[in-house]
Design a protein around this motif. Sequence first.
Motif, PDB file in Angstrom:
ATOM      1  N   PRO A 146       0.802  -1.335   0.008  1.00 46.57           N
ATOM      2  CA  PRO A 146      -0.133   0.227  -0.121  1.00 46.57           C
ATOM      3  C   PRO A 146       0.968   1.391   0.074  1.00 46.57           C
ATOM      4  O   PRO A 146       0.261   2.062  -0.667  1.00 46.57           O
ATOM      5  N   ILE A 147       1.951   1.222   0.605  1.00 47.06           N
ATOM      6  CA  ILE A 147       2.776   2.493   0.452  1.00 47.06           C
ATOM      7  C   ILE A 147       3.607   2.717  -0.787  1.00 47.06           C
ATOM      8  O   ILE A 147       3.242   3.764  -1.302  1.00 47.06           O
ATOM      9  N   GLY A 148       3.892   1.505  -1.467  1.00 51.57           N
ATOM     10  CA  GLY A 148       4.570   1.909  -2.770  1.00 51.57           C
ATOM     11  C   GLY A 148       3.508   2.166  -3.752  1.00 51.57           C
ATOM     12  O   GLY A 148       3.758   2.788  -4.787  1.00 51.57           O
ATOM     13  N   PHE A 149       2.104   1.525  -3.595  1.00 50.80           N
ATOM     14  CA  PHE A 149       0.911   1.902  -4.202  1.00 50.80           C
ATOM     15  C   PHE A 149       0.684   3.299  -4.282  1.00 50.80           C
ATOM     16  O   PHE A 149       0.340   4.023  -5.370  1.00 50.80           O
ATOM     17  N   LEU A 162       1.469  10.035  -1.164  1.00 55.24           N
ATOM     18  CA  LEU A 162       2.645   9.866  -0.087  1.00 55.24           C
ATOM     19  C   LEU A 162       3.797  10.540  -0.759  1.00 55.24           C
ATOM     20  O   LEU A 162       3.927  10.347  -2.041  1.00 55.24           O
ATOM     21  N   ASP A 163       4.787  11.054   0.084  1.00 52.46           N
ATOM     22  CA  ASP A 163       6.090  11.680  -0.363  1.00 52.46           C
ATOM     23  C   ASP A 163       7.034  10.362  -0.410  1.00 52.46           C
ATOM     24  O   ASP A 163       6.715   9.348   0.220  1.00 52.46           O
ATOM     25  N   LEU A 168      -7.232   5.053  -3.149  1.00 52.35           N
ATOM     26  CA  LEU A 168      -6.115   5.798  -2.904  1.00 52.35           C
ATOM     27  C   LEU A 168      -6.136   6.742  -2.016  1.00 52.35           C
ATOM     28  O   LEU A 168      -5.147   6.970  -1.418  1.00 52.35           O
ATOM     29  N   ARG A 169      -7.423   7.433  -2.033  1.00 47.33           N
ATOM     30  CA  ARG A 169      -7.303   8.555  -0.877  1.00 47.33           C
ATOM     31  C   ARG A 169      -7.412   7.758   0.662  1.00 47.33           C
ATOM     32  O   ARG A 169      -7.462   8.458   1.508  1.00 47.33           O
ATOM     33  N   ALA A 170      -7.637   6.590   0.631  1.00 47.20           N
ATOM     34  CA  ALA A 170      -7.680   5.841   1.898  1.00 47.20           C
ATOM     35  C   ALA A 170      -6.134   5.894   2.516  1.00 47.20           C
ATOM     36  O   ALA A 170      -5.086   5.635   1.884  1.00 47.20           O
ATOM     37  N   LYS A 171      -5.856   6.318   3.916  1.00 49.57           N
ATOM     38  CA  LYS A 171      -4.630   6.593   4.222  1.00 49.57           C
ATOM     39  C   LYS A 171      -4.343   5.147   4.885  1.00 49.57           C
ATOM     40  O   LYS A 171      -4.663   4.699   6.110  1.00 49.57           O
ATOM     41  N   ILE A 172      -3.583   4.226   4.247  1.00 47.57           N
ATOM     42  CA  ILE A 172      -3.368   2.795   4.688  1.00 47.57           C
ATOM     43  C   ILE A 172      -1.966   2.832   4.981  1.00 47.57           C
ATOM     44  O   ILE A 172      -1.082   2.949   4.274  1.00 47.57           O
ATOM     45  N   ASP A 173      -1.518   2.404   6.322  1.00 52.03           N
ATOM     46  CA  ASP A 173      -0.004   2.254   6.833  1.00 52.03           C
ATOM     47  C   ASP A 173       0.067   0.461   6.721  1.00 52.03           C
ATOM     48  O   ASP A 173      -0.837  -0.194   6.952  1.00 52.03           O
TER      49      ASP A 173
END
Length: 231
Positions: free
Chosen positions: A7-10, A16-17, A178-183
């Motif tokens: 999810p971070i790479g996505f 994300l920066d 994409l707008r969901a903040k998934i860690d």
Amino acid sequence: MGQKVNPIGFRTGIMLDWKSRWYAPKREFAELLVEDKKIRDFVTKKYKSAGIPSVEIERTRDEVRVVVMAARPGVILGRKGTQVEQLQDELQALIGRRVNIKVEEVGRPELQAHLVAEDIAEQLAKRAAFRRTIKRALEQTMEAGAKGIKVQMAGRLGGAEMARREKQIAGSIPLSTLRAKIDYGFVEAKTPQGHIGIQVWINQGEYQEQSDGVDAQESQAPKKPKRSYKR
């Protein structure tokens, strides 16, 4: 697709920066990439008890800026910041460049997927029951204000002869939104029976869209749509 993609790479470059922010020519890129890996491994291994979910690196012509996110920054800082200077000297000797270190505190460790996965790994290493450990992690994260959490384990769970995979979900985990903040976090627990892979997804809500609101004023918005004429 969300089940197979980090999810971070996505979301990197969209919502994300980047964790490493620098530019280099093609002939120097591989060398600097290895340096970033060395810095992250050194800091996370030496200060494992500080709870470090991420290390961000920025490069300028003169120095390397390292931003360490920590749940317990006092472990890294030490008394009057003496340990930071020692860490800075060690990193400079490791990569041969000038290093500037900044330590920032993580507000809610219960909402950081990597820290939750590390906590589960520590419990499994102490021979705790894996189902009870997962349930406890789900409850703590949801009580901290998360919208949802998913924990998945793979390996010889409970000392079984055959490896298997188990997962538990609480709340909502929209992996492809994409707008969901998934860690996302992944940690390997080293048990006497073998390594157990632990994956954690935490839904922290949605990213706030930054807008000045000028275009959305009612006075500037047309009341009727313009007619389109076809020839």
